[in-house]
Design a protein around this motif. Structure first.
Motif, PDB file in Angstrom:
ATOM      1  N   PHE A 268      55.302  40.767 130.808  1.00 11.50           N
ATOM      2  CA  PHE A 268      53.951  40.238 130.721  1.00 11.50           C
ATOM      3  C   PHE A 268      53.678  39.737 129.307  1.00 11.50           C
ATOM      4  CE2 PHE A 268      53.978  43.466 133.993  1.00 11.50           C
ATOM      5  CZ  PHE A 268      53.348  42.829 135.056  1.00 11.50           C
ATOM      6  N   GLY A 269      53.091  38.566 129.220  1.00 11.03           N
ATOM      7  CA  GLY A 269      52.709  38.024 127.937  1.00 11.03           C
ATOM      8  C   GLY A 269      51.448  37.207 128.061  1.00 11.03           C
ATOM      9  N   VAL A 270      51.069  36.564 126.955  1.00 16.04           N
ATOM     10  CA  VAL A 270      49.919  35.667 126.972  1.00 16.04           C
ATOM     11  C   VAL A 270      50.339  34.331 126.385  1.00 16.04           C
ATOM     12  CG1 VAL A 270      48.260  37.559 126.764  1.00 16.04           C
ATOM     13  CG2 VAL A 270      48.991  36.315 124.709  1.00 16.04           C
ATOM     14  N   SER A 271      49.672  33.293 126.844  1.00 21.43           N
ATOM     15  CA  SER A 271      49.789  31.981 126.221  1.00 21.43           C
ATOM     16  C   SER A 271      48.401  31.607 125.722  1.00 21.43           C
ATOM     17  CB  SER A 271      50.306  30.948 127.215  1.00 21.43           C
ATOM     18  OG  SER A 271      49.476  30.873 128.357  1.00 21.43           O
ATOM     19  N   THR A 272      48.343  31.016 124.527  1.00 23.88           N
ATOM     20  CA  THR A 272      47.033  30.757 123.935  1.00 23.88           C
ATOM     21  C   THR A 272      47.119  29.691 122.869  1.00 23.88           C
ATOM     22  OG1 THR A 272      45.075  31.872 123.009  1.00 23.88           O
ATOM     23  CG2 THR A 272      47.232  32.517 122.126  1.00 23.88           C
ATOM     24  N   PHE A 273      45.967  29.275 122.396  1.00 22.94           N
ATOM     25  CA  PHE A 273      45.820  28.398 121.242  1.00 22.94           C
ATOM     26  C   PHE A 273      45.296  29.248 120.089  1.00 22.94           C
ATOM     27  CE2 PHE A 273      45.826  25.546 124.738  1.00 22.94           C
ATOM     28  CZ  PHE A 273      46.045  24.241 124.292  1.00 22.94           C
ATOM     29  N   VAL A 274      46.059  29.369 119.025  1.00 21.93           N
ATOM     30  CA  VAL A 274      45.557  30.035 117.822  1.00 21.93           C
ATOM     31  C   VAL A 274      44.960  28.969 116.922  1.00 21.93           C
ATOM     32  CG1 VAL A 274      46.202  31.277 115.737  1.00 21.93           C
ATOM     33  CG2 VAL A 274      47.111  32.004 117.926  1.00 21.93           C
ATOM     34  N   THR A 275      43.684  29.126 116.588  1.00 26.92           N
ATOM     35  CA  THR A 275      42.958  28.108 115.834  1.00 26.92           C
ATOM     36  C   THR A 275      42.276  28.730 114.619  1.00 26.92           C
ATOM     37  OG1 THR A 275      40.782  28.320 116.866  1.00 26.92           O
ATOM     38  CG2 THR A 275      42.435  27.043 118.073  1.00 26.92           C
ATOM     39  N   ASP A 276      41.613  27.854 113.853  1.00 27.85           N
ATOM     40  CA  ASP A 276      40.922  28.325 112.655  1.00 27.85           C
ATOM     41  C   ASP A 276      39.575  28.955 112.965  1.00 27.85           C
ATOM     42  OD1 ASP A 276      39.760  25.968 113.474  1.00 27.85           O
ATOM     43  OD2 ASP A 276      39.506  25.150 111.456  1.00 27.85           O
ATOM     44  N   ASP A 277      39.150  28.980 114.231  1.00 22.17           N
ATOM     45  CA  ASP A 277      37.885  29.633 114.559  1.00 22.17           C
ATOM     46  C   ASP A 277      38.049  30.696 115.648  1.00 22.17           C
ATOM     47  OD1 ASP A 277      38.333  27.890 116.635  1.00 22.17           O
ATOM     48  OD2 ASP A 277      36.451  26.791 116.437  1.00 22.17           O
ATOM     49  N   GLY A 278      39.264  31.214 115.800  1.00 18.51           N
ATOM     50  CA  GLY A 278      39.518  32.314 116.720  1.00 18.51           C
ATOM     51  C   GLY A 278      40.243  33.440 116.004  1.00 18.51           C
ATOM     52  N   ILE A 279      40.737  34.408 116.751  1.00 17.63           N
ATOM     53  CA  ILE A 279      41.506  35.507 116.175  1.00 17.63           C
ATOM     54  C   ILE A 279      42.721  34.967 115.427  1.00 17.63           C
ATOM     55  CG2 ILE A 279      42.836  35.862 118.296  1.00 17.63           C
ATOM     56  CD1 ILE A 279      42.853  38.869 117.643  1.00 17.63           C
ATOM     57  N   GLY A 280      43.054  35.577 114.318  1.00 19.57           N
ATOM     58  CA  GLY A 280      44.212  35.154 113.548  1.00 19.57           C
ATOM     59  C   GLY A 280      45.510  35.583 114.213  1.00 19.57           C
ATOM     60  N   PRO A 281      46.629  34.945 113.861  1.00 16.66           N
ATOM     61  CA  PRO A 281      47.894  35.254 114.522  1.00 16.66           C
ATOM     62  C   PRO A 281      48.422  36.654 114.239  1.00 16.66           C
ATOM     63  CG  PRO A 281      48.227  33.707 112.715  1.00 16.66           C
ATOM     64  CD  PRO A 281      46.754  33.822 112.908  1.00 16.66           C
ATOM     65  N   ALA A 282      48.208  37.173 113.034  1.00 17.97           N
ATOM     66  CA  ALA A 282      48.709  38.514 112.735  1.00 17.97           C
ATOM     67  C   ALA A 282      47.962  39.588 113.530  1.00 17.97           C
ATOM     68  CB  ALA A 282      48.647  38.778 111.231  1.00 17.97           C
ATOM     69  N   PRO A 283      46.633  39.619 113.493  1.00 19.00           N
ATOM     70  CA  PRO A 283      45.945  40.626 114.324  1.00 19.00           C
ATOM     71  C   PRO A 283      46.193  40.439 115.817  1.00 19.00           C
ATOM     72  CG  PRO A 283      44.356  39.183 113.235  1.00 19.00           C
ATOM     73  CD  PRO A 283      45.683  38.916 112.614  1.00 19.00           C
ATOM     74  N   LEU A 284      46.381  39.193 116.252  1.00 21.33           N
ATOM     75  CA  LEU A 284      46.682  38.971 117.671  1.00 21.33           C
ATOM     76  C   LEU A 284      48.042  39.555 118.026  1.00 21.33           C
ATOM     77  CD1 LEU A 284      46.177  37.771 120.451  1.00 21.33           C
ATOM     78  CD2 LEU A 284      47.012  35.576 119.589  1.00 21.33           C
ATOM     79  N   GLY A 285      49.050  39.274 117.225  1.00 15.58           N
ATOM     80  CA  GLY A 285      50.380  39.816 117.496  1.00 15.58           C
ATOM     81  C   GLY A 285      50.375  41.330 117.525  1.00 15.58           C
ATOM     82  N   ARG A 286      49.709  41.926 116.534  1.00 11.94           N
ATOM     83  CA  ARG A 286      49.637  43.390 116.464  1.00 11.94           C
ATOM     84  C   ARG A 286      48.928  43.962 117.693  1.00 11.94           C
ATOM     85  NH1 ARG A 286      46.823  43.582 112.207  1.00 11.94           N
ATOM     86  NH2 ARG A 286      48.521  43.482 110.697  1.00 11.94           N
ATOM     87  N   ALA A 287      47.825  43.332 118.094  1.00  9.27           N
ATOM     88  CA  ALA A 287      47.066  43.819 119.253  1.00  9.27           C
ATOM     89  C   ALA A 287      47.886  43.725 120.532  1.00  9.27           C
ATOM     90  CB  ALA A 287      45.770  43.020 119.390  1.00  9.27           C
ATOM     91  N   LEU A 288      48.640  42.653 120.699  1.00  8.84           N
ATOM     92  CA  LEU A 288      49.471  42.508 121.895  1.00  8.84           C
ATOM     93  C   LEU A 288      50.531  43.600 121.962  1.00  8.84           C
ATOM     94  CD1 LEU A 288      49.896  38.633 121.862  1.00  8.84           C
ATOM     95  CD2 LEU A 288      48.798  39.951 123.679  1.00  8.84           C
ATOM     96  N   GLU A 289      51.215  43.819 120.848  1.00  9.43           N
ATOM     97  CA  GLU A 289      52.279  44.830 120.866  1.00  9.43           C
ATOM     98  C   GLU A 289      51.710  46.222 121.080  1.00  9.43           C
ATOM     99  OE1 GLU A 289      56.147  44.345 118.804  1.00  9.43           O
ATOM    100  OE2 GLU A 289      55.276  45.812 117.426  1.00  9.43           O
TER     101      GLU A 289
ATOM    102  N   GLY B 138      43.852  18.761 132.549  1.00  8.04           N
ATOM    103  CA  GLY B 138      43.039  19.904 132.952  1.00  8.04           C
ATOM    104  C   GLY B 138      41.611  19.590 133.331  1.00  8.04           C
ATOM    105  N   GLY B 139      41.179  18.336 133.173  1.00 10.16           N
ATOM    106  CA  GLY B 139      39.807  18.007 133.523  1.00 10.16           C
ATOM    107  C   GLY B 139      39.259  16.862 132.703  1.00 10.16           C
ATOM    108  N   ALA B 140      37.939  16.735 132.720  1.00  7.16           N
ATOM    109  CA  ALA B 140      37.299  15.586 132.079  1.00  7.16           C
ATOM    110  C   ALA B 140      37.152  15.757 130.569  1.00  7.16           C
ATOM    111  CB  ALA B 140      35.927  15.343 132.706  1.00  7.16           C
ATOM    112  N   GLU B 141      36.765  16.945 130.128  1.00  5.22           N
ATOM    113  CA  GLU B 141      36.437  17.175 128.725  1.00  5.22           C
ATOM    114  C   GLU B 141      37.536  17.987 128.044  1.00  5.22           C
ATOM    115  OE1 GLU B 141      34.049  16.479 125.473  1.00  5.22           O
ATOM    116  OE2 GLU B 141      33.631  15.839 127.533  1.00  5.22           O
ATOM    117  N   LEU B 142      38.103  17.435 126.978  1.00  2.00           N
ATOM    118  CA  LEU B 142      39.157  18.151 126.257  1.00  2.00           C
ATOM    119  C   LEU B 142      38.538  19.285 125.445  1.00  2.00           C
ATOM    120  CD1 LEU B 142      42.243  17.989 125.683  1.00  2.00           C
ATOM    121  CD2 LEU B 142      41.646  16.757 123.586  1.00  2.00           C
ATOM    122  N   PRO B 143      38.989  20.532 125.665  1.00  2.94           N
ATOM    123  CA  PRO B 143      38.375  21.664 124.963  1.00  2.94           C
ATOM    124  C   PRO B 143      38.577  21.608 123.447  1.00  2.94           C
ATOM    125  CG  PRO B 143      39.593  22.416 126.887  1.00  2.94           C
ATOM    126  CD  PRO B 143      39.942  20.969 126.695  1.00  2.94           C
TER     127      PRO B 143
END
Length: 272
Positions: A3-24, A49-54
């Motif tokens: 089991f894993g996750v796929s996501t977009f890491v951006t400058d206005d969401g969770i950072g990659p280090a805390p995300l990696g740590r939380a997943l593990e 995926g639709g009309a409006e690009l997120p």
């Protein structure tokens, strides 16, 4: 089943280090990150995926920088691209980036690749959308030469270089797995010829998944791994995918601030 996750890491969401740590910490096996170098202001190409690009499409971190940050705070988590737009990347530079990530992570890198959908984005990189599938093939083959040969060379229609030294070589033998996205009529041709696994989006051409997986492995003559993107977090769907013979499911993780992301991961972890 992994089991894993796929996501977009951006400058206005969770950072990659805390995300990696939380997943593990919650027992997840993998983190797959999306990529867009930029988004042209022109919206000529419709988003599948639709009309409006997120908003998240406009703001992604470079995946290899983000995955390196996640790798340095984890020990077991697979760090992967999903997908890297290699028709927009120089193969010699990319070979070094992936091999470096494999070293930083001690052999946990996976390269998920695809040809992309945004034609304006490709053109800004000098890529002709009409020939991107042929370009994709050559760049994957060139990567494998660079990873596995002391004096690597490649001579193709789009990629052409005389013998070079390219280091570091990956930790994984012979190299990190290259997973191919897509579910079109010629996808299996590419996976069998130069891929190390198949990575379709759930519900987009995967309606006959058991027979598709059986066909792929029969054609390949080996048990190619299969990872499903954007799987609904429902036990019955996961059970169906596992029964079909897939190896890994990836849940789509919304791009949110850290507190909200952690709550979402807690809910997923309770289910699985």
């Amino acid at each position: 089943m992994k089991f894993g996750v796929s996501t977009f890491v951006t400058d206005d969401g969770i950072g990659p280090a805390p995300l990696g740590r939380a997943l593990e910490e919650r027992g997840f096996d993998a983190l797959f990150l999306a990529e867009h170098t930029h988004i042209p202001v022109s919206r000529e190409t419709p988003w599948p995926g639709g009309a409006e690009l997120p908003r998240k499409y406009y703001r992604t971190y470079d995946p290899f920088v983000a995955l390196t940050a996640a790798a340095t705070v984890t020990e077991r988590l697979t760090v992967a691209t999903g997908i890297a737009l290699i028709v927009q990347r120089d193969p010699i530079v990319l070979a070094k980036e992936v091999a470096s990530l494999d070293h930083v992570s001690n052999g946990r890198a996976v390269l998920g690749v695809g040809a992309g959908w945004n034609r304006e984005e490709m053109r800004n990189h000098g890529t002709d959308p009409r020939t991107r599938m042929r370009l994709l093939r050559e760049r994957v083959l060139a990567l494998k030469e660079l990873w596995t040969k002391d004096e690597a060379e490649f001579h193709g229609e789009f990629v052409d270089f005389d013998p070079v030294f390219s280091y570091p070589k990956p930790v994984q033998d012979p190299h990190p797995p290259v997973l191919l996205g897509g579910s079109g009529p010629t996808t299996f041709d590419r996976v069998v010829e130069f891929g190390d696994g198949w990575m379709p989006i759930y519900g987009r051409g995967t309606e006959d998944l058991p027979n598709q997986i059986a066909e792929l492995r029969e054609r390949a003559g080996r048990r190619l791994p299969v990872t499903l993107f954007a799987v609904p977090p429902k036990p019955e769907v996961v059970a169906e995918i596992e029964a079909a013979g897939a190896d890994q499911v990836l849940f789509d993780l919304p791009t949110q601030p850290e507190d909200e992301t952690l709550r979402t991961l807690d809910k997923l972890a309770e289910l699985f």
